[in-house]
Design a protein around this motif. Structure first.
Motif, short mmCIF file in Angstrom:
data_model
loop_
_atom_site.label_atom_id
_atom_site.label_comp_id
_atom_site.label_asym_id
_atom_site.label_seq_id
_atom_site.Cartn_x
_atom_site.Cartn_y
_atom_site.Cartn_z
N UNK A 30 0.83 -1.21 0.00
CA UNK A 30 0.00 0.00 0.00
C UNK A 30 0.86 1.26 0.00
N UNK A 31 2.01 1.18 0.67
CA UNK A 31 2.87 2.36 0.83
C UNK A 31 3.44 2.85 -0.49
N UNK A 32 3.52 1.98 -1.50
CA UNK A 32 4.13 2.38 -2.78
C UNK A 32 3.09 2.56 -3.88
N UNK A 33 1.81 2.39 -3.55
CA UNK A 33 0.76 2.54 -4.56
C UNK A 33 0.19 3.96 -4.52
N UNK A 34 -0.33 4.40 -5.64
CA UNK A 34 -0.94 5.72 -5.71
C UNK A 34 -2.40 5.64 -5.31
N UNK A 35 -2.80 6.55 -4.41
CA UNK A 35 -4.18 6.57 -3.96
C UNK A 35 -5.14 6.77 -5.13
N UNK A 36 -6.28 6.07 -5.05
CA UNK A 36 -7.30 6.21 -6.08
C UNK A 36 -7.19 5.20 -7.20
N UNK A 42 -7.84 -2.17 -4.02
CA UNK A 42 -7.86 -3.61 -3.73
C UNK A 42 -7.11 -3.92 -2.44
N UNK A 43 -5.90 -3.36 -2.32
CA UNK A 43 -5.08 -3.62 -1.13
C UNK A 43 -5.75 -3.04 0.12
N UNK A 44 -6.25 -1.81 0.01
CA UNK A 44 -6.89 -1.16 1.15
C UNK A 44 -8.14 -1.91 1.59
#
Length: 273
Positions: A30-36, A42-44
């Motif tokens: 999650x830390x390396x993915x862009x919000x939205x 999916x991860x969130x």
């Protein structure tokens, strides 16, 4: 993305001990993915479902309050989502330890805000008090529950007014601190008082000391850094929303937050640590 993480078809059924291990992997991603983005959602969402057991655990302590357990779980889930959005792996603390105060805080806020189910006129609030007194008096005298007509006569009211007062009493919930709460689970159907769940040491109290320590450190930040901290932790904006305001990308906001938080954390550490 699914190839880099375990594909969990039913995250809500994951055992708590397994969720603890899997959550760390998902937070790393999650830390390396862009919000939205689809991958971020999916991860969130998987993290939320995997950790619902924390909400059920916290909610179970309040099963005797008389509120629908489904409502308590729903408000507790709001706390879980806030914890997920604010969790930082660099804290070196278990997510469950970090999340439970958020969950319990939302549940307590729910109880605080719903003491009165409805707002009623003062005359009906006063009639409710008189109704309680009259009911107790007649029940003692008659050795049975009084009728509406008997209550109306004693209170010098019409039967319609007594019925209205009864409706008003349904809008108010008053529970003695010594009232017994049934504690289910296992073979031991013990009881506990509501007071057992009030006045306990709240881990969030130590945040007050942290806030006092943070104040001078935040004062040393640049105006832009203070604005970013305010948008993230006061306005509770997402990194994407902050990026839109500042005219930068979500990833840039993520790096800025990590730098600022790292500086504040270092300032809180004792000398030599």
């Amino acid at each position: 993305m699914e190839g880099e993480l375990p594909l969990i078809e039913a995250p809500s059924t994951v055992e708590p001990q397994n969720a603890r291990v899997l959550s760390r992997q998902f937070f790393d991603r999650l830390a390396v993915l862009e919000e939205g983005t689809h991958d971020y959602q999916y991860v969130r969402n998987t993290l939320i479902e995997m950790n619902l057991s924390l909400v059920r655990y916290a909610a179970s302590r309040y099963r005797g309050r008389g509120d629908e357990m489904e409502d308590i779980v729903q408000v507790g889930t709001i706390g879980l989502i806030k914890a997920i959005d604010r969790f930082d792996l660099s804290r070196e603390v278990e997510f469950a330890t970090f999340a439970v105060p958020y969950i319990v805080g939302e549940i307590k806020r729910f109880f605080r805000d719903t003491s009165w189910a409805v707002h009623v006129p003062r005359r009906l609030q006063e009639a409710r008090i008189e109704l309680v007194k009259a009911t107790e008096e007649l029940a003692t005298r008659l050795d049975r529950d009084p009728t509406t007509a008997e209550l109306a006569e004693l209170m010098s009211l019409s039967e319609e007014e007594v019925i209205e007062a009864r409706k008003a009493s349904n809008g108010y919930t008053s529970t003695s601190l010594n009232a017994a709460l049934l504690m289910g689970g296992g073979n031991d159907d013990g009881e506990a008082a509501l007071a057992d769940f009030i006045g306990e040491e709240d881990a969030a109290y130590e945040l007050v000391e942290d806030f006092n320590s943070l104040a001078p450190l935040i004062g040393e930040l640049s105006e832009r850094d203070r604005e970013i901290i305010h948008m993230r932790f006061v306005e509770e904006l997402t990194q994407g929303e902050i990026g839109d305001r500042l005219g930068v990308s979500q990833m840039q906001v993520s790096r800025l937050l990590k730098r600022i938080i790292g500086r504040l954390r270092a300032g809180l550490m004792p000398a030599g640590v």
